[in-house]
Design an enzyme around this catalytic site. Structure first.
Site, PDB file in Angstrom:
ATOM      1  N   SER A  23       7.518  -8.190  -5.914  1.00 40.40           N
ATOM      2  CA  SER A  23       7.452  -8.156  -4.449  1.00 40.40           C
ATOM      3  C   SER A  23       8.668  -8.833  -3.821  1.00 40.40           C
ATOM      4  O   SER A  23       9.275  -8.306  -2.885  1.00 40.40           O
ATOM      5  CB  SER A  23       6.173  -8.845  -3.966  1.00 40.40           C
ATOM      6  OG  SER A  23       5.035  -8.179  -4.430  1.00 40.40           O
ATOM      7  N   ARG A  27      12.162  -7.064  -1.826  1.00 44.42           N
ATOM      8  CA  ARG A  27      12.500  -7.490  -0.472  1.00 44.42           C
ATOM      9  C   ARG A  27      13.940  -8.022  -0.418  1.00 44.42           C
ATOM     10  O   ARG A  27      14.694  -7.690   0.505  1.00 44.42           O
ATOM     11  CB  ARG A  27      11.514  -8.564  -0.004  1.00 44.42           C
ATOM     12  CG  ARG A  27      10.154  -8.000   0.410  1.00 44.42           C
ATOM     13  CD  ARG A  27       9.070  -9.075   0.444  1.00 44.42           C
ATOM     14  NE  ARG A  27       7.821  -8.587   1.024  1.00 44.42           N
ATOM     15  CZ  ARG A  27       6.933  -7.840   0.373  1.00 44.42           C
ATOM     16  NH1 ARG A  27       7.150  -7.489  -0.879  1.00 44.42           N
ATOM     17  NH2 ARG A  27       5.812  -7.445   0.979  1.00 44.42           N
ATOM     18  N   SER A 144      -1.542  -0.599   5.333  1.00 42.06           N
ATOM     19  CA  SER A 144      -0.836  -1.257   4.233  1.00 42.06           C
ATOM     20  C   SER A 144       0.194  -2.245   4.761  1.00 42.06           C
ATOM     21  O   SER A 144       0.992  -1.926   5.645  1.00 42.06           O
ATOM     22  CB  SER A 144      -0.137  -0.204   3.365  1.00 42.06           C
ATOM     23  OG  SER A 144       0.725  -0.819   2.434  1.00 42.06           O
ATOM     24  N   ASP A 288      -4.507  -7.269  -4.768  1.00 36.98           N
ATOM     25  CA  ASP A 288      -4.043  -6.823  -6.077  1.00 36.98           C
ATOM     26  C   ASP A 288      -4.751  -7.528  -7.230  1.00 36.98           C
ATOM     27  O   ASP A 288      -4.629  -7.102  -8.383  1.00 36.98           O
ATOM     28  CB  ASP A 288      -2.528  -7.029  -6.218  1.00 36.98           C
ATOM     29  CG  ASP A 288      -1.733  -5.963  -5.488  1.00 36.98           C
ATOM     30  OD1 ASP A 288      -2.331  -4.930  -5.127  1.00 36.98           O
ATOM     31  OD2 ASP A 288      -0.523  -6.157  -5.282  1.00 36.98           O
TER      32      ASP A 288
END
Length: 408
Positions: A23, A27, A144, A288
């Protein structure tokens, strides 16, 4: 290909070097691209999703295939919409089933030019990159978080900045906050008050960056420990004060019998006793990990009721359906009491013979079910290479800890 996983004894101990956060890696890669930075990204994730992002950002073509990489698809849709040129963005068969209309509509409303090449609302996309002015968009808060993060990452580069108004319940808020905190590390200020996020036009700073270890990937080792009779593991690479919402797993796993102790470079986890009779938890901030906890709770014979799972149906697979189906093979009868919920009341049935766990092209299905090997001999997992999406070294690390992993 299938893997059969087994272990002699129910003790687990050793050291695990965790993968870098996918993640955070993705980014930071987008931020570096937006700022034309050549500063290094240290400890960049080597998983398939991050490799896909890196390969596309350094490609000299105008047609890009992200494969199964959902984060890459969402972030690149926003990024390419402001890079002058004509781009085609596509992905795997499953990616073409994952909706993206909410993000496309939001981008088009602030000046982007994005259209669909096949089915409306879904990839593949044709993107005409241009100068986007920005200003204001409105989104449902339960959409989302990757859509919202995709918009935020390009927000400071827009002429008028960007205000995002979120309507209703905000899910996965921790991922939105993680995006804003990473942006702040690169010099971008923002305001997140109530239901509104504001980012003014400003420049990202070019700085070197080191990506921390992945808390999502770490969760599976907590599950192994919870299912062990005894043991102690050192998880190398985690930060206690992490931007990752999944770091909230520590007190939940404490209820399942895992004690956690902080060290300078990671965490020690140790098996302890527990008297948990039922587990109730809202996964709004770490959806998750629902698979990890559902499998672990069932194997520990602890009934549960999980909420905050509204986004699980549009992940790599419909994770609610997948969990109900695969845990039924092991004899656990789960239900979906309402949208965004998953429950097990303790009901059991005869388990299937010769169980093979299907992974549905979802890395987290393979990873979440692997700990079953602590209690059941010769667990068989189909298409185990799906773990390459986030944790390429997982099976090798299992072997190092004394597990037998064989091609079946």
């Amino acid at each position: 290909m299938k893997y059969s996983i087994s272990k002699s004894g129910k003790v687990i101990e050793g050291r695990v070097v965790l993968p870098s956060s996918k993640s955070i890696s993705n980014r930071v890669q987008i931020i570096n691209a937006l700022s034309n930075s050549f500063e290094p990204i240290k400890n960049l994730s080597d998983c398939d999703d991050s490799k896909a992002m890196q390969n596309i950002l350094f490609s000299n073509t105008n047609t890009f295939d992200v494969g199964h990489a959902g984060t890459t698809m969402r972030f690149l849709t926003a990024y390419l919409s402001k890079i002058v040129g004509e781009w085609t963005l596509t992905g795997s068969h499953r990616m073409k089933e994952r909706p993206i209309g909410v993000l496309v509509d939001a981008l088009n409303s602030i000046g982007a030019q994005i259209s669909y090449l096949e089915k409306d609302g879904y990839p593949p996309l044709r993107i005409f990159g241009s100068n986007i002015t920005g200003k204001e968009v409105e989104l449902q808060g339960d959409t989302s978080s990757q859509y919202i993060s995709a918009l935020l990452l390009i927000a400071p580069t827009l002429e008028n900045g960007l205000t995002i108004k979120l309507k209703g319940k905000i899910v996965s808020r921790s991922y939105i906050e993680m995006t804003l905190k990473i942006m702040e590390e690169f010099g971008v200020k923002s305001e997140f008050k109530g239901q509104e996020i504001f980012v003014a036009n400003q420049a990202y700073k070019c700085i070197p960056y080191t990506v921390e270890g992945d808390w999502s990937g770490a969760s599976y080792w907590w599950s192994f420990m919870a299912l062990a009779e005894e043991g102690k593991l050192y998880l190398d690479g985690l930060k206690k004060h992490s931007f990752q919402g999944d770091s909230g797993l520590v007190p939940v796993f404490e209820k399942l019998g895992v004690k956690t102790q902080l060290s300078k470079r990671g965490m020690f986890i140790e098996k302890v006793s527990t008297d948990c009779k039922k587990l109730k938890f809202d996964f709004n901030q770490m959806p998750d990990l629902a698979q990890t906890f559902a499998v672990c709770a069932c194997l520990k014979n602890i009934p549960f009721h999980f909420t905050g799972l509204e986004t699980l149906k549009i992940k790599e697979t419909d994770r609610i359906f997948a969990l109900i189906t695969e845990l039924a093979k092991l004899g656990y009868v789960l239900s979906e009491p309402a949208q965004g919920e998953l429950a097990w009341n303790g009901e059991r049935k005869q388990e299937d013979e010769n169980v093979v766990i299907d992974t549905y092209h979802d890395h987290r299905m393979a990873l979440a079910f692997a700990p079953v090997a602590m209690l059941r001999a010769n667990v068989v997992i189909d298409t185990p290479d799906v773990v390459n999406k986030s944790y390429p070294n997982f099976w090798a690390q299992l072997k190092e800890l004394g597990f037998t992993v064989e091609v079946k």
